[in-house]
Motif scaffolding. Sequence first.
Motif, PDB file in Angstrom:
ATOM      1  N   LYS A 274       0.829  -1.205   0.000  1.00 28.89           N
ATOM      2  CA  LYS A 274       0.000   0.000   0.000  1.00 28.89           C
ATOM      3  C   LYS A 274       0.867   1.259   0.000  1.00 28.89           C
ATOM      4  O   LYS A 274       0.550   2.250  -0.668  1.00 28.89           O
ATOM      5  CB  LYS A 274      -0.947  -0.008   1.199  1.00 28.89           C
ATOM      6  CG  LYS A 274      -2.038  -1.070   1.111  1.00 28.89           C
ATOM      7  CD  LYS A 274      -2.997  -0.993   2.284  1.00 28.89           C
ATOM      8  CE  LYS A 274      -4.106  -2.033   2.161  1.00 28.89           C
ATOM      9  NZ  LYS A 274      -5.045  -1.996   3.307  1.00 28.89           N
ATOM     10  N   LEU A 275       1.955   1.217   0.776  1.00 28.85           N
ATOM     11  CA  LEU A 275       2.865   2.365   0.803  1.00 28.85           C
ATOM     12  C   LEU A 275       3.464   2.604  -0.581  1.00 28.85           C
ATOM     13  O   LEU A 275       3.508   3.739  -1.075  1.00 28.85           O
ATOM     14  CB  LEU A 275       3.986   2.126   1.821  1.00 28.85           C
ATOM     15  CG  LEU A 275       3.598   2.092   3.305  1.00 28.85           C
ATOM     16  CD1 LEU A 275       4.802   1.714   4.155  1.00 28.85           C
ATOM     17  CD2 LEU A 275       3.061   3.454   3.753  1.00 28.85           C
ATOM     18  N   VAL A 276       3.936   1.531  -1.202  1.00 27.57           N
ATOM     19  CA  VAL A 276       4.572   1.641  -2.519  1.00 27.57           C
ATOM     20  C   VAL A 276       3.584   2.192  -3.542  1.00 27.57           C
ATOM     21  O   VAL A 276       3.930   3.048  -4.372  1.00 27.57           O
ATOM     22  CB  VAL A 276       5.141   0.284  -2.971  1.00 27.57           C
ATOM     23  CG1 VAL A 276       5.598   0.347  -4.433  1.00 27.57           C
ATOM     24  CG2 VAL A 276       6.309  -0.138  -2.080  1.00 27.57           C
ATOM     25  N   ALA A 277       2.339   1.718  -3.507  1.00 27.22           N
ATOM     26  CA  ALA A 277       1.331   2.183  -4.465  1.00 27.22           C
ATOM     27  C   ALA A 277       1.097   3.686  -4.336  1.00 27.22           C
ATOM     28  O   ALA A 277       1.004   4.398  -5.346  1.00 27.22           O
ATOM     29  CB  ALA A 277       0.026   1.418  -4.249  1.00 27.22           C
ATOM     30  N   LYS A 278       1.012   4.179  -3.117  1.00 22.86           N
ATOM     31  CA  LYS A 278       0.793   5.611  -2.903  1.00 22.86           C
ATOM     32  C   LYS A 278       1.989   6.437  -3.389  1.00 22.86           C
ATOM     33  O   LYS A 278       1.818   7.501  -3.992  1.00 22.86           O
ATOM     34  CB  LYS A 278       0.540   5.886  -1.413  1.00 22.86           C
ATOM     35  CG  LYS A 278      -0.826   5.420  -0.919  1.00 22.86           C
ATOM     36  CD  LYS A 278      -1.018   5.779   0.540  1.00 22.86           C
ATOM     37  CE  LYS A 278      -2.403   5.367   1.024  1.00 22.86           C
ATOM     38  NZ  LYS A 278      -2.619   5.700   2.453  1.00 22.86           N
ATOM     39  N   VAL A 279       3.194   5.941  -3.120  1.00 24.36           N
ATOM     40  CA  VAL A 279       4.389   6.679  -3.539  1.00 24.36           C
ATOM     41  C   VAL A 279       4.505   6.687  -5.062  1.00 24.36           C
ATOM     42  O   VAL A 279       4.868   7.708  -5.664  1.00 24.36           O
ATOM     43  CB  VAL A 279       5.653   6.088  -2.884  1.00 24.36           C
ATOM     44  CG1 VAL A 279       6.917   6.746  -3.449  1.00 24.36           C
ATOM     45  CG2 VAL A 279       5.603   6.279  -1.373  1.00 24.36           C
ATOM     46  N   LYS A 280       4.186   5.557  -5.700  1.00 25.17           N
ATOM     47  CA  LYS A 280       4.215   5.513  -7.172  1.00 25.17           C
ATOM     48  C   LYS A 280       3.264   6.532  -7.774  1.00 25.17           C
ATOM     49  O   LYS A 280       3.602   7.239  -8.732  1.00 25.17           O
ATOM     50  CB  LYS A 280       3.857   4.099  -7.653  1.00 25.17           C
ATOM     51  CG  LYS A 280       5.016   3.127  -7.683  1.00 25.17           C
ATOM     52  CD  LYS A 280       4.595   1.823  -8.346  1.00 25.17           C
ATOM     53  CE  LYS A 280       5.779   0.901  -8.545  1.00 25.17           C
ATOM     54  NZ  LYS A 280       5.369  -0.379  -9.192  1.00 25.17           N
ATOM     55  N   THR A 281       2.062   6.604  -7.207  1.00 31.51           N
ATOM     56  CA  THR A 281       1.068   7.573  -7.699  1.00 31.51           C
ATOM     57  C   THR A 281       1.587   8.987  -7.529  1.00 31.51           C
ATOM     58  O   THR A 281       1.504   9.815  -8.450  1.00 31.51           O
ATOM     59  CB  THR A 281      -0.260   7.409  -6.940  1.00 31.51           C
ATOM     60  OG1 THR A 281      -0.752   6.087  -7.157  1.00 31.51           O
ATOM     61  CG2 THR A 281      -1.292   8.409  -7.421  1.00 31.51           C
TER      62      THR A 281
END
Length: 445
Positions: A274-281
């Motif tokens: 979830k952290l990675v997804a938010k940072v990618k966005t």
Amino acid sequence: MVKKAFSAPGKALLVGGYLVLDPQYRSYVVALSSRMHAVVSQAAPCDKKGFKITIKSSQFNNDEWNYMVEGEAPFVVRELDGRKNPFAEKVVEVIMNYCQPAPNRMGDILVEIYSDPGYHSVGTSILKRNSYKEFRFHDETITKVPKTGLGSSAGLVTVLVSALLSIFKPNLDVGAEEDLVTIHNLSQVAHCQAQGKVGSGFDVAAAVFGSVMYQRFDPELINKLPAADSLHYGQALRQLIDETDWKFMHENITLPPGLRLIMGDVNNGSETTKLVAKVKTWYQQNIPRSLEIYQKINQGNVSFIEGIGKLVSLSKESPSEYSSMLESLNSGTDFESYDIFRQIRQAVEQIRSKFRLITNESGADIEPLVQTQLLDQSLNLKGVLTGVVPGAGGFDAISLIVTEKSDIPSQTQNDSNFSSVTWLNLRQQNMGVKDEVPEHYANFT
């Protein structure tokens, strides 16, 4: 009955978080003394059309998964009781399609999994030991016990791959680079498929090779594999594992002598995906500014790695000067007058400040306020060089680089700022996956 045992270390990604997803960036991964373990045994073959692979962990309320292997490649395994464990399932599937055994000639296989204290929060667990090992036994299933962020899934996949591969490749030598690369490649495939995406792989690399400077492989290597139920899957998998140069860097490293790692668990793990997804966005929505921020983080990463390298060199070239530096750090007096210490602290602060900025803008808790306060307070303790929330950040255990002589638990014992912290009994361990003695995993009381 064939019986073998393997273990693989946990990890702390000190620098390289998020950037490690891009092959151009270096990361610094310390392997830890808390290890995942697998004990594998195989019964004699019997006359039947398939065989069963049982994976169990008595540490977690007798968690158990039973996979039936039948037919011929491509092997699509099924769990007999409908129980889900994506990491175990994908390891079995990958190993079966790579090794392609004849199921009617195989005896049933049992793999017992253990994890050292440190991978999971203590909670109400009970410590049991024998003459060789000690493990914590929990009254909950594994999915309900908070993790500390040491890379339990990567460690699990690595020891499972090693254990099962040793059955089909009896001469497997985990001390040989060629076999380690095979274990690494198979583990990366299984781990990525279990996650449903291709991760950076630093956690698997540390589990296999130990403490490393790491730059990732091209994710397309795994993305291009056909579906597991495709007729071409086994052939493509073998070609990827045995014939393809993955072109990843795994240079073994070590912390400077007289320094060690200590980790503080706050009993509240994080969901990295979830952290990675938010940072990618956030990254995609803020180009080119986000690229500039990443480059600033990378400058900090490189400066940290160079500073650690300088300390290692100084310890060899001028032992007396190096010893004096450690003493000043241990006493907490005037140690920032040393350029190398100042370089390392400033490098980490540059990294942390940019991740705090990304935290505020993306909504991803890379360094949430409670962790900022905890790290800042830790920097005031005697013997602490620097500290980070390792890996993807969040609420996983913090990592501090401290002197061997420092006693962090006693310094923080009655300090309300550290009332929620459990200091984990961990140390750096350079060795990755290794052989263990199967008889050392019996009679825990």
